[in-house]
Design a protein around this motif. Sequence first.
Motif, PDB file in Angstrom:
ATOM      1  N   TRP A   1      -3.751   1.337  -3.048  1.00 47.13           N
ATOM      2  CA  TRP A   1      -3.977   1.392  -1.602  1.00 47.13           C
ATOM      3  C   TRP A   1      -4.579   0.082  -1.114  1.00 47.13           C
ATOM      4  O   TRP A   1      -5.331  -0.580  -1.837  1.00 47.13           O
TER       5      TRP A   1
ATOM      6  N   LYS B   1      -5.938  11.209   0.103  1.00 45.05           N
ATOM      7  CA  LYS B   1      -6.660  12.277  -0.600  1.00 45.05           C
ATOM      8  C   LYS B   1      -6.911  13.456   0.328  1.00 45.05           C
ATOM      9  O   LYS B   1      -6.748  14.600  -0.062  1.00 45.05           O
TER      10      LYS B   1
ATOM     11  N   ASP C   1      -3.866  -7.509  -5.567  1.00 44.02           N
ATOM     12  CA  ASP C   1      -4.636  -6.689  -6.511  1.00 44.02           C
ATOM     13  C   ASP C   1      -5.242  -7.584  -7.600  1.00 44.02           C
ATOM     14  O   ASP C   1      -4.536  -8.044  -8.498  1.00 44.02           O
TER      15      ASP C   1
ATOM     16  N   MET D   1      -9.420   1.721  -0.379  1.00 46.01           N
ATOM     17  CA  MET D   1      -9.709   3.121  -0.667  1.00 46.01           C
ATOM     18  C   MET D   1     -10.334   3.796   0.549  1.00 46.01           C
ATOM     19  O   MET D   1     -10.059   4.948   0.855  1.00 46.01           O
ATOM     20  N   SER D   2     -11.151   3.011   1.308  1.00 45.54           N
ATOM     21  CA  SER D   2     -11.865   3.602   2.443  1.00 45.54           C
ATOM     22  C   SER D   2     -10.927   3.927   3.598  1.00 45.54           C
ATOM     23  O   SER D   2     -11.247   4.724   4.462  1.00 45.54           O
TER      24      SER D   2
ATOM     25  N   CYS E   1       0.835  -1.207   0.000  1.00 45.41           N
ATOM     26  CA  CYS E   1       0.000   0.000   0.000  1.00 45.41           C
ATOM     27  C   CYS E   1       0.873   1.262   0.000  1.00 45.41           C
ATOM     28  O   CYS E   1       1.860   1.349   0.726  1.00 45.41           O
TER      29      CYS E   1
ATOM     30  N   GLY F   1      -6.699   5.208   0.945  1.00 44.64           N
ATOM     31  CA  GLY F   1      -6.939   6.053  -0.227  1.00 44.64           C
ATOM     32  C   GLY F   1      -7.500   7.391   0.195  1.00 44.64           C
ATOM     33  O   GLY F   1      -7.003   8.448  -0.195  1.00 44.64           O
ATOM     34  N   ASN F   2      -8.526   7.359   1.064  1.00 42.65           N
ATOM     35  CA  ASN F   2      -9.143   8.602   1.510  1.00 42.65           C
ATOM     36  C   ASN F   2      -8.200   9.432   2.369  1.00 42.65           C
ATOM     37  O   ASN F   2      -8.180  10.646   2.301  1.00 42.65           O
TER      38      ASN F   2
ATOM     39  N   ALA G   1      -4.576  -0.864  -8.584  1.00 37.64           N
ATOM     40  CA  ALA G   1      -4.800  -0.528  -7.173  1.00 37.64           C
ATOM     41  C   ALA G   1      -3.487  -0.077  -6.526  1.00 37.64           C
ATOM     42  O   ALA G   1      -2.431  -0.652  -6.768  1.00 37.64           O
TER      43      ALA G   1
END
Length: 199
Positions: free
Chosen positions: A175, A186, A166, A178-179, A157, A182-183, A173
């Motif tokens: 991360w 971001k 992946d 994403m939850s 990751c 990834g977030n 991919a």
Amino acid sequence: MDEHDKRRLGEQVEPGGRPKAPGRLELLQRFINSHNHDLPREWDRLGTPERAQAWLRQKRLVAPGERISDVDVARLRELREAMRALAVANQDGQSGAAATDVIRSLSAGAQLSVAIDDTGRTALEPAGRGVDRAVATLLGILHEAQLTGHWSRLKGCRQCGYAFFDRSKNRSAAWCAMSICGNRTKNRAYYRRRRASTR
Ligand SMILES: [Zn+2]
């Protein structure tokens, strides 16, 4: 993710509910995920000789009664971080040259032979004892996964270094989930941009 789930990460729980790596590669994945820098140090499954011994025993990587020393633990953690670096390289395409140097020196004591059964089927078989044997097993899995093509899908990751498999069609991919990461990445980029724009 609550603390109960976090403590089970890498064994019973995968971030984002991803499936684990296929076949024997799952064991190498669990090895890499025996800890990552996002988790408290005392959760490291290879953190002490006792913890490492229990984990290796459970995975049948060492025989009953084989003792693990402080030096062994240090070697295992070195191997783990080098394997993680290779998995991160699978994700970001950067060179894993420093990691390969580490693996090369650790593999000096690890021996594998090619076993063949009555049907002609071959398998890599680790030789030696204790951590040397465990290292040989893990290196054998790395080699097999490169032959099957699965290795390139085991990625570290971008944020936490967790090794995830992946399965996406375009292998894009970056991360573990994403939850989670990834977030987080971001949001950080968002705040950085916002700070920059209000200066
Ligand atoms: Zn992550």
